[in-house]
Write an enzyme that holds these catalytic residues in place. Sequence first.
Site, PDB file in Angstrom:
ATOM      1  N   GLU A  64      -1.348   8.531  -1.919  1.00 57.95           N
ATOM      2  CA  GLU A  64      -2.638   8.782  -2.568  1.00 57.95           C
ATOM      3  C   GLU A  64      -3.615   9.531  -1.657  1.00 57.95           C
ATOM      4  O   GLU A  64      -4.444  10.300  -2.142  1.00 57.95           O
ATOM      5  CB  GLU A  64      -3.263   7.470  -3.038  1.00 57.95           C
ATOM      6  N   PHE A 126      -3.649  -9.765  -8.241  1.00 59.00           N
ATOM      7  CA  PHE A 126      -2.681  -8.858  -7.637  1.00 59.00           C
ATOM      8  C   PHE A 126      -3.195  -7.416  -7.719  1.00 59.00           C
ATOM      9  O   PHE A 126      -3.610  -6.962  -8.774  1.00 59.00           O
ATOM     10  CB  PHE A 126      -1.331  -8.981  -8.348  1.00 59.00           C
TER      11      PHE A 126
END
Lengths: 583, 193
Positions: A64, A126
């Site tokens: 990313e 999460f």
Amino acid sequence: MKNHSQRHHHRAPGPRHSGADAVIASLHAQGVEVIFGMVGGQIMPVYDALHRDGKLRHIIVGHEQGGAHMAEGFARATGKAGVVMTTSGPGATNLVTGLADAMMDSTPVVAITGQVPSHLLGNDAFQEADMRGITMPITKHNYQLTSPDQVASVFAEAFHIAVSGRPGPVLIDLPKDVTVAQTEVASALGPRLAGGRGAVAKGHPMQIERALQLIKNCRQPVILAGGGVIHAEASAELKALAEYLDIPVTSTLMGLGNFPGDHRLSLGMPGMHGTGYANLALYNSDVLICVGCRLDDRVTGQLESFAPQAKLVHIDVDASEISKCLPAAVPIVGDAKPVLAALLTGAQAWESRPDFGAWHKVMATWRQKYPMGYRAKDGVILPQQAVQEISAVMGEEDIVVTGVGQHQMFTAQYYTFRRPRTLITSGGLGTMGFGLPAAIGAKVARPERRVVCIDGDGSFLMNVQELCTAVRYRIPVVVAVLKNCNLGMVRQWQHMFFEQRHSQSDLACPPYDQVAKAFGALGRRVERPEDLSPSLRWAFQAAEAQQLPVVLDIMVDPEEAVLPMVPAGEPNINFIPCRVEER
Amino acid sequence: MERLNPMAVLVRNEPGVLARVAGLLARRGFNIHSLAVGETESPDVSRMSIVVSGDSAVREQAIKQLRRLVDVIRVTDLTGRPHVERGLALIKVAAPSERRSAIIELANIFRAAITHVDQGSMIVEVSGNRNKIEAMIDMMRPFGILEMVRTGQIVMARGQAALRVAGQSVPLAGDEPEPGQDDQTNDNGIQYN
């Protein structure tokens, strides 16, 4: 400057579609053609909408961070906002370096991040990360949506904010339930905004008149032009003003290309690794016209002795930059383009122009006394030579991207930039690993131009995975790795300021041409000076012919230091000059 | 010259806006003397009263940085201008029966209210400008302050001028923005009406 355009609600109820569909529709409404991204759990509904739509080009990135730099490269090559999209948590946090980089260099980027569903926010779910909190200091603005009805208006506002005024990154965090839920709101043009780039500050006429009076009555003026001139598309206005008034121009690292580097009025780059004559001209100036430049420490050196005699005319679209570092005698809050044009119009009304002939004579002696240059060595490639060879084979509109370090400074010094948006480099944050992904972004934006990434081996390795991206999408960038098997700039500082204790600055040194081939790219090793030019020609030819990235592994002399150099914190006039050929 | 610089700031009433403003001032090294935030007559707009300590260059830079924030609609500098400044303090003092009347007497002088009293303590509620509140606290100290809480100062210019969102605002006399700056839109060219 006031723009009284009305709200653009465009909120006629449309067919119901999901928040994710609204995201894609909003990207289309903004004219986005390509996005860089990586799919993951919480952003999957948007990727599903992307798939359904089928009309947006998406480039899967290796990491990313690489995606963020690609968006930056795209933005810097075009002036349009680059778009990067990731999932929540680590996907989003991996954007942090790229967003901070874009913030420092005023690069328009829109980052779209997935987020855990609203009911889990704050639960340490999460892949939950508080992206709004994390990116508050490193974005121009950010959002977290709570309803799909907000998508259209927030996206319109986000793109406006990214490109308007002083550009910068904007992040939009999308909790999964927002992208899944249905909405009737179609795309909007900008409900809360003055609209487009229409609201351009022209500068106050009184201040412009005051600036003209200073210029008219000075003897030793200098124009210091930064990246703001490029953002404002004001290069033509800058050149016209400098030529009409016969005032020398020094362009900062971010500003290189805003004024032709081979122009008789160009002093090159100022500052820590700037030319001696630019630093001397600044030091001796009596009026300093600073335009689109924030006077950072790498430009000014010790502030008190930067331009001690000068009355500062400071032109910036961001009022907070004026009188931040140095008090301005004339503050002009405005976009560089209309302000420079107004200064020229004002000067053209004068009966006579001031004569700066004596000033140019003095500067000529400095150019002669402290020329740029180096001592060639037999059989060894010097990094400066490599940059000059690259400069020789590149066209005026071709694009150079760099990493950060010695190779970056050599590029700034020895590549002749003539046009804006031809240098894409990480100036403010100094992000190693910026080069390759930013080059990919630039090439995606400008496929008709040659794009070369001049990189160091340390920088190249930090985002080397993006070679995979360039091969997959057949993005023919050429990477010239100036390999010295060291963190060259760190080593230089250790050599000069730490009594040659080269602590942890040596690098493992794999053959990057082989690395390239393993990724499916092309590669060649270059060891002798006479091989440089043919290898470069081959690289550009092969890249375009095969539509593949090419990596040149160029062995350069590791002992070469970037000069001139101003030791950190010292006055700029205390520069260590270049060691040039004996004449 | 170091001084306290009160400023009134209109902001969009959005989640996180307090964090944005406080975070900006903190990370750029401004010294926040007090900060108070609350709703305005318009539900979309909140108003902050911020007191920053520093010289005029610090004040100017703080205002410019605030104007960069997208959620900031207007900033008005009240330094050196006629304005009303008010804060509130609740002071819980040890008050055995023999001392109650002395505390009440002091409270009356300060026009403070006794909002609670029991066998051993009293809560004194005092409002006013900083000096008055501090004087009251000093007077309470000898009795033994058990606990105390203060609000930030809220500030408002005197006169008919009014700080409101663009289109509705009556500019303060002498509140012309710096030449070249427009006070009705913020630095992002965003207009609020």
